[in-house]
Each structure stands twice: as structure tokens, then as C-alpha cells.
Write a protein that holds these residues in place. Structure first.
Motif, PDB file in Angstrom:
ATOM      1  N   ARG A 169       0.802  -1.225   0.000  1.00  0.00           N
ATOM      2  CA  ARG A 169       0.000   0.000   0.000  1.00  0.00           C
ATOM      3  C   ARG A 169       0.834   1.274   0.000  1.00  0.00           C
ATOM      4  N   GLY A 170       2.086   1.166  -0.395  1.00  0.00           N
ATOM      5  CA  GLY A 170       2.916   2.360  -0.522  1.00  0.00           C
ATOM      6  C   GLY A 170       3.738   2.708   0.703  1.00  0.00           C
ATOM      7  N   GLU A 171       3.669   1.886   1.745  1.00  0.00           N
ATOM      8  CA  GLU A 171       4.482   2.164   2.926  1.00  0.00           C
ATOM      9  C   GLU A 171       5.947   1.822   2.658  1.00  0.00           C
ATOM     10  N   THR A 213       2.702  11.259   6.072  1.00  0.00           N
ATOM     11  CA  THR A 213       1.316  11.329   6.542  1.00  0.00           C
ATOM     12  C   THR A 213       1.085  10.501   7.800  1.00  0.00           C
ATOM     13  N   LYS A 214       1.836   9.427   7.949  1.00  0.00           N
ATOM     14  CA  LYS A 214       1.750   8.635   9.176  1.00  0.00           C
ATOM     15  C   LYS A 214       2.996   7.782   9.300  1.00  0.00           C
ATOM     16  N   SER A 237       4.280   6.310   5.705  1.00  0.00           N
ATOM     17  CA  SER A 237       3.530   6.562   4.476  1.00  0.00           C
ATOM     18  C   SER A 237       3.769   8.003   4.053  1.00  0.00           C
ATOM     19  N   LYS A 240       2.477  11.180   1.394  1.00  0.00           N
ATOM     20  CA  LYS A 240       1.363  11.667   0.595  1.00  0.00           C
ATOM     21  C   LYS A 240       1.622  11.390  -0.885  1.00  0.00           C
ATOM     22  N   THR A 299       1.008   5.440  -3.035  1.00  0.00           N
ATOM     23  CA  THR A 299      -0.102   4.570  -2.636  1.00  0.00           C
ATOM     24  C   THR A 299       0.064   3.113  -3.043  1.00  0.00           C
ATOM     25  N   ASP A 300       1.151   2.773  -3.732  1.00  0.00           N
ATOM     26  CA  ASP A 300       1.332   1.370  -4.106  1.00  0.00           C
ATOM     27  C   ASP A 300       2.801   0.981  -3.983  1.00  0.00           C
ATOM     28  N   ARG A 301       3.048  -0.306  -4.026  1.00  0.00           N
ATOM     29  CA  ARG A 301       4.393  -0.825  -3.796  1.00  0.00           C
ATOM     30  C   ARG A 301       5.385  -0.360  -4.866  1.00  0.00           C
ATOM     31  N   ALA A 333       6.550   3.022  -4.057  1.00  0.00           N
ATOM     32  CA  ALA A 333       7.383   2.979  -2.852  1.00  0.00           C
ATOM     33  C   ALA A 333       8.773   2.438  -3.159  1.00  0.00           C
TER      34      ALA A 333
END
Length: 199
Positions: free
Chosen positions: A18-20, A51-52, A63, A65, A68-70, A73
Motif C-alpha cells: 500500500r505504498g508504505e 502522513t503517518k 507513508s 502523501k 499509494t502502491d508498492r 514505494a
């Protein structure tokens, strides 16, 4: 005048789908990167907003801004993140940001030049100050009050009390470095005065 940029974090491998990302921070409080505002690359060409973030074993999982995807990332792996120096909190007495120390002139307590501060390291047994002389090998010394009794940021120098255990070739090398830099600086050498409030 633009504030000096300080590297506060480095992005590691992607985490999940999820982009982390894994995020290694260079701050006393790892989560402080959430409060510095936008982080940029060194050249300022890219900006990132955390963002977090949550703490993992020896890093953060964060994460950004817009990431949003691997795949996105993974493209960030290895990117170093910077903030202007003036966004960081002021340090307490006898605390210094490494970036403020790098490049300072190093002198012995007798006033003989040794070289310049190249880096600050920590290999697990305390901070080590690395000094690059004009020639020869660098000096690796404990960054303690006993060995570095004076850090004069205003004057652009640190004062070094060479430990007794630096003897033989190591001390000779340090003495030769000081002598060589003395000779090179002799025509127009200038001592910076100690300013009020300096340690």
C-alpha cells in the motif's frame, strides 16, 4: 540566506503493497520527522510529506502523501530526506547536530592546527570524532568532554586534547599534521576569539 540543509532520514525498502516504506531516521526522537513539515531531497527537486508513521524494531514504517502502491514505494529506496536547519529545535548545552560540527577546524589545546572535522561516528561504544589532517590518515578520537573540551561553533573550531594513548606513530602523525598545517597557514593565520556563551 538559505538555511543549511540537514539530513534527517533515509528511505529504505517498500513495506507491504500500500505504498508504505521503511524509514531510517537520524533524530533523537524517530517520530519527530512527522513534525518538521515537508522533507526534500538534497537538491530540492522533490518534496515529501509524511502522513503517518509507526515504530518498528530499528526503523519506522511510514507513508508519504501520494505514494499509494508498492511500485511507487520501491522507487524511493535510498532517497535521503532533508529539512532546513532552522526548522530543527535548539540543542541543549553540550549537544550538537553532527552537521554543525562537520567542517570545523580542529586545533590542539596548544593552538596547533590538526585538520578539519570529517565526520561523527557511533559504532556502539559512544560517539567518535574523525579529523582529516592535511595529509596522512584521519584521526579517530572519542567525542567526549575530556578529549574535545571546547566546541566553538561561532569561531568555527573544536579544541582537541590528544589522549595519552595516542602515542608512537599515531601521535607523531598528529604532531606532523599540526606542524604541516602551521607552516601552510603561517603567512596569514588568524585565531578566532572565544565568544561569550561558548562552551
Amino acid at each position: 540566506m538559505m538555511s543549511k540543509l540537514i539530513c534527517v532520514a533515509r528511505i529504505g525498502a517498500a513495506h507491504g503493497v500500500r505504498g508504505e516504506v521503511r524509514l531510517w531516521t537520524f533524530t533523537e526522537d524517530p517520530l519527530a520527522v512527522l513534525h518538521y513539515g515537508p522533507l526534500t531531497t538534497k537538491d530540492g527537486s522533490r518534496s515529501f510529506e509524511v502522513t503517518k508513521a509507526r515504530e518498528a524494531k530499528d526503523h519506522l514504517v511510514a507513508s508519504f502523501k501520494g505514494i499509494t502502491d508498492r511500485n511507487a514505494a520501491e522507487r524511493l529506496n535510498g532517497v535521503e530526506l532533508y529539512v532546513p536547519r532552522d526548522r530543527l529545535p535548539e540543542t541543549d548545552d553540550d549537544e550538537y547536530y553532527h552537521a554543525d560540527l562537520i567542517g570545523l577546524a580542529a586545533e590542539t589545546t596548544a593552538g596547533a592546527p590538526l585538520g578539519r572535522v570529517l565526520a561523527i561516528h557511533n559504532f556502539g561504544a559512544g560517539d567518535i570524532i574523525e579529523i582529516a589532517p592535511p595529509s596522512g590518515s584521519t584521526l579517530m578520537l572519542p567525542f567526549t568532554n575530556a578529549v574535545v573540551p571546547t566546541v566553538d561553533l561561532a569561531g568555527g573550531r573544536v579544541i582537541i586534547e590528544l589522549p595519552d594513548e595516542i602515542d608512537g606513530e599515531d601521535r607523531a602523525s598528529a604532531d606532523e599534521s599540526a606542524s604541516a598545517e602551521d607552516d601552510a597557514a603561517a603567512p596569514n593565520s588568524a585565531r578566532h576569539p572565544r565568544e561569550s556563551g561558548d562552551p
